[in-house]
Design a protein around this motif. Structure first.
Motif, PDB file in Angstrom:
ATOM      1  N   LEU A  61      42.156  47.783  34.041  1.00 16.13           N
ATOM      2  CA  LEU A  61      43.486  47.608  34.691  1.00 16.13           C
ATOM      3  C   LEU A  61      44.555  47.423  33.522  1.00 16.13           C
ATOM      4  N   GLY A  62      43.829  46.706  32.582  1.00 20.79           N
ATOM      5  CA  GLY A  62      44.949  46.506  31.262  1.00 20.79           C
ATOM      6  C   GLY A  62      43.919  45.890  30.250  1.00 20.79           C
ATOM      7  N   ASP A  63      44.569  45.486  29.002  1.00 18.66           N
ATOM      8  CA  ASP A  63      43.827  44.908  28.223  1.00 18.66           C
ATOM      9  C   ASP A  63      43.131  43.486  28.568  1.00 18.66           C
ATOM     10  N   HIS A  64      43.452  42.662  29.508  1.00 19.40           N
ATOM     11  CA  HIS A  64      43.173  41.400  29.623  1.00 19.40           C
ATOM     12  C   HIS A  64      42.799  41.260  31.448  1.00 19.40           C
ATOM     13  N   LYS A  65      42.704  42.640  31.915  1.00 20.16           N
ATOM     14  CA  LYS A  65      42.461  42.577  33.690  1.00 20.16           C
ATOM     15  C   LYS A  65      41.544  43.805  33.852  1.00 20.16           C
ATOM     16  N   ILE A  66      40.753  43.246  34.901  1.00 22.84           N
ATOM     17  CA  ILE A  66      39.892  44.345  35.395  1.00 22.84           C
ATOM     18  C   ILE A  66      39.896  44.204  37.095  1.00 22.84           C
ATOM     19  N   ALA A  67      39.635  45.281  37.780  1.00 22.68           N
ATOM     20  CA  ALA A  67      39.590  45.334  39.304  1.00 22.68           C
ATOM     21  C   ALA A  67      37.980  45.211  39.546  1.00 22.68           C
ATOM     22  N   VAL A  68      37.467  44.463  40.301  1.00 20.79           N
ATOM     23  CA  VAL A  68      36.169  44.196  40.797  1.00 20.79           C
ATOM     24  C   VAL A  68      35.973  44.447  42.281  1.00 20.79           C
ATOM     25  N   CYS A  69      35.401  45.170  42.735  1.00 14.02           N
ATOM     26  CA  CYS A  69      35.255  45.592  44.333  1.00 14.02           C
ATOM     27  C   CYS A  69      33.939  45.908  44.787  1.00 14.02           C
ATOM     28  N   ILE A  85      41.219  41.110  41.386  1.00  8.97           N
ATOM     29  CA  ILE A  85      41.710  41.212  39.758  1.00  8.97           C
ATOM     30  C   ILE A  85      41.096  40.117  39.024  1.00  8.97           C
ATOM     31  N   LEU A  86      40.339  40.257  38.091  1.00 11.64           N
ATOM     32  CA  LEU A  86      39.819  39.272  37.107  1.00 11.64           C
ATOM     33  C   LEU A  86      40.664  39.405  35.872  1.00 11.64           C
ATOM     34  N   ASP A  87      41.443  38.212  35.762  1.00 11.20           N
ATOM     35  CA  ASP A  87      42.190  38.076  34.377  1.00 11.20           C
ATOM     36  C   ASP A  87      41.638  37.111  33.347  1.00 11.20           C
ATOM     37  N   SER A  88      41.597  37.604  32.352  1.00 11.11           N
ATOM     38  CA  SER A  88      40.604  36.852  31.231  1.00 11.11           C
ATOM     39  C   SER A  88      41.731  35.805  30.736  1.00 11.11           C
ATOM     40  N   ARG A  89      43.034  36.191  30.466  1.00 11.01           N
ATOM     41  CA  ARG A  89      43.982  35.200  29.930  1.00 11.01           C
ATOM     42  C   ARG A  89      44.202  33.911  30.865  1.00 11.01           C
ATOM     43  N   ALA A  90      44.565  34.153  32.143  1.00 13.50           N
ATOM     44  CA  ALA A  90      44.720  33.150  33.206  1.00 13.50           C
ATOM     45  C   ALA A  90      43.313  32.632  33.405  1.00 13.50           C
ATOM     46  N   ARG A  91      42.333  33.321  33.300  1.00 13.36           N
ATOM     47  CA  ARG A  91      40.858  32.788  33.930  1.00 13.36           C
ATOM     48  C   ARG A  91      40.929  32.722  35.267  1.00 13.36           C
ATOM     49  N   THR A  92      41.378  33.705  36.018  1.00 16.94           N
ATOM     50  CA  THR A  92      41.509  33.484  37.527  1.00 16.94           C
ATOM     51  C   THR A  92      41.086  34.928  38.083  1.00 16.94           C
ATOM     52  N   LEU A  93      40.554  34.647  39.417  1.00 20.44           N
ATOM     53  CA  LEU A  93      40.356  36.023  40.152  1.00 20.44           C
ATOM     54  C   LEU A  93      41.374  35.910  41.480  1.00 20.44           C
ATOM     55  N   GLN A  94      42.345  36.791  41.261  1.00 20.06           N
ATOM     56  CA  GLN A  94      43.168  37.078  42.573  1.00 20.06           C
ATOM     57  C   GLN A  94      42.113  38.010  43.658  1.00 20.06           C
ATOM     58  N   TYR A  95      42.179  37.553  44.725  1.00 22.02           N
ATOM     59  CA  TYR A  95      41.225  38.465  45.657  1.00 22.02           C
ATOM     60  C   TYR A  95      41.751  38.652  46.848  1.00 22.02           C
ATOM     61  N   CYS A  96      41.433  39.799  47.704  1.00 22.82           N
ATOM     62  CA  CYS A  96      41.674  39.928  48.927  1.00 22.82           C
ATOM     63  C   CYS A  96      40.464  40.476  49.617  1.00 22.82           C
ATOM     64  N   GLU A 122      47.453  47.962  37.758  1.00 24.98           N
ATOM     65  CA  GLU A 122      47.563  46.423  37.158  1.00 24.98           C
ATOM     66  C   GLU A 122      48.848  45.523  37.872  1.00 24.98           C
ATOM     67  N   SER A 123      49.736  46.688  38.403  1.00 27.23           N
ATOM     68  CA  SER A 123      50.865  45.891  39.050  1.00 27.23           C
ATOM     69  C   SER A 123      50.872  45.419  40.502  1.00 27.23           C
ATOM     70  N   GLU A 124      49.774  45.768  40.967  1.00 25.15           N
ATOM     71  CA  GLU A 124      49.692  45.862  42.483  1.00 25.15           C
ATOM     72  C   GLU A 124      48.489  44.760  42.787  1.00 25.15           C
ATOM     73  N   SER A 171      43.647  32.995  45.536  1.00 19.67           N
ATOM     74  CA  SER A 171      43.373  33.054  44.147  1.00 19.67           C
ATOM     75  C   SER A 171      42.176  31.861  43.762  1.00 19.67           C
ATOM     76  N   VAL A 172      41.515  32.054  42.788  1.00 17.35           N
ATOM     77  CA  VAL A 172      40.454  30.929  42.424  1.00 17.35           C
ATOM     78  C   VAL A 172      40.170  30.917  40.746  1.00 17.35           C
ATOM     79  N   ASP A 173      40.376  29.656  40.207  1.00 12.90           N
ATOM     80  CA  ASP A 173      40.325  29.617  38.973  1.00 12.90           C
ATOM     81  C   ASP A 173      38.904  29.319  38.726  1.00 12.90           C
ATOM     82  N   LEU A 174      38.406  30.082  37.378  1.00 14.37           N
ATOM     83  CA  LEU A 174      37.060  30.228  36.980  1.00 14.37           C
ATOM     84  C   LEU A 174      36.763  29.363  35.651  1.00 14.37           C
ATOM     85  N   LYS A 175      35.997  28.478  35.929  1.00 17.91           N
ATOM     86  CA  LYS A 175      35.590  27.880  34.553  1.00 17.91           C
ATOM     87  C   LYS A 175      34.532  28.076  33.769  1.00 17.91           C
TER      88      LYS A 175
END
Length: 268
Positions: free
Chosen positions: A78-86, A145-156, A114-116, A193-197
């Motif tokens: 979805l962008g430089d630091h985001k991918i969608a996983v489904c 949506i996995l965000d490598s900068r925020a190190r989070t997964l926003q999901y539904c 990326e914006s949705e 959303s969940v933080d990933l460590k």
């Protein structure tokens, strides 16, 4: 005369039966060839090269119960630091489920941006399916949506199996979700959303894994999945997929009753 007449009749009948068998065998062979081509097409719809993000590894595996199946997974940049996983599971098996799966994949790719948010994507896909899906059919679906900068997964989660998150000292499920797709056109989906460590492993799977049955009818079950993930947490995403699928295949003697699909996200 009676002997010759009976003999001729039997020979003609045998010749007709032989032709019928030959036609049936040819038709079966043609159907098998068509199913094999359908399998190749379906495999080509799965991601060949999964996009990766710094600090993460994503890997997937797919095992249909028949030549073709209704399970599906995808990973989209979805962008430089985001991918969608489904990951999704269409009710049923075989060609009809595979056709619906292809429709779901095309719809998801049309709306993934990326914006949705994941909830927005689930809402749009649900509305499309509700207007086109056959009676009695539905789809379970997880989109994150996995965000490598925020190190989070926003999901539904739309009625799909709860993902399993394994940490150094805990195993838990992401048990926030909503209704399946294709049934309730006005359903309002919500994001979580969940933080990933570092060191964690997140497993997405379809119910063909949990419901794989041994000869005595015992199911593999989600507890066994969680135990396996915890015991093998140090492995890479690709190794976890390979080992878990092999473990489940041994458990059910390779007699999968439903399609089995895995996606693992490893955090480093």
């Amino acid at each position: 005369f009676l002997y010759d007449t009976t003999k001729d009749r039997l020979e003609r009948r045998n010749a007709e039966l032989l032709k019928t068998v030959e036609r049936g065998s040819a038709q079966l062979e043609l159907q098998e060839q068509e199913l094999q081509r359908a399998r190749e097409i379906q495999q080509s719809l799965l991601p060949k090269d999964i996009p990766q993000l710094p600090g993460f590894e994503v890997a997937g595996a797919w095992q249909p119960a028949r030549t073709v199946g209704g399970d599906y997974y995808d990973v989209l940049r979805l962008g430089d630091h985001k991918i969608a996983v489904c990951i999704a599971d269409v009710v049923g098996k075989g060609v009809s489920a595979a056709l619906l799966m292809a429709n779901v994949q095309a719809t998801v790719r049309a709306f993934a941006r990326e914006s949705e948010s994941p909830a927005w994507v689930c809402d749009r896909v649900n509305k499309v399916l509700c207007g086109n899906i056959a009676d009695g059919k539905f789809v379970t679906f997880f989109y994150g949506i996995l965000d490598s900068r925020a190190r989070t997964l926003q999901y539904c989660n739309a009625g799909h199996c709860y993902p399993i998150l394994v940490s150094r000292d805990s195993v838990r499920t992401l048990d926030f979700g909503g209704a399946v797709l294709g049934v309730f056109p006005t359903w309002k989906y919500e994001d979580s959303s969940v933080d990933l460590k570092s060191g964690e492993r997140l497993l997405l799977f379809t119910d063909g894994i949990a419901e794989a049955s041994a000869s005595d009818g015992q199911e593999f079950g989600e507890d066994c999945i969680a135990t396996f993930m915890s015991a093998n947490r140090e492995n890479s995403a690709g190794d976890l997929n390979e080992r878990l699928l092999a473990r489940v295949s041994d458990f059910c003697d390779a007699q999968f009753q439903d399609d089995a699909t895995l996606v693992v996200i490893a955090v480093y």
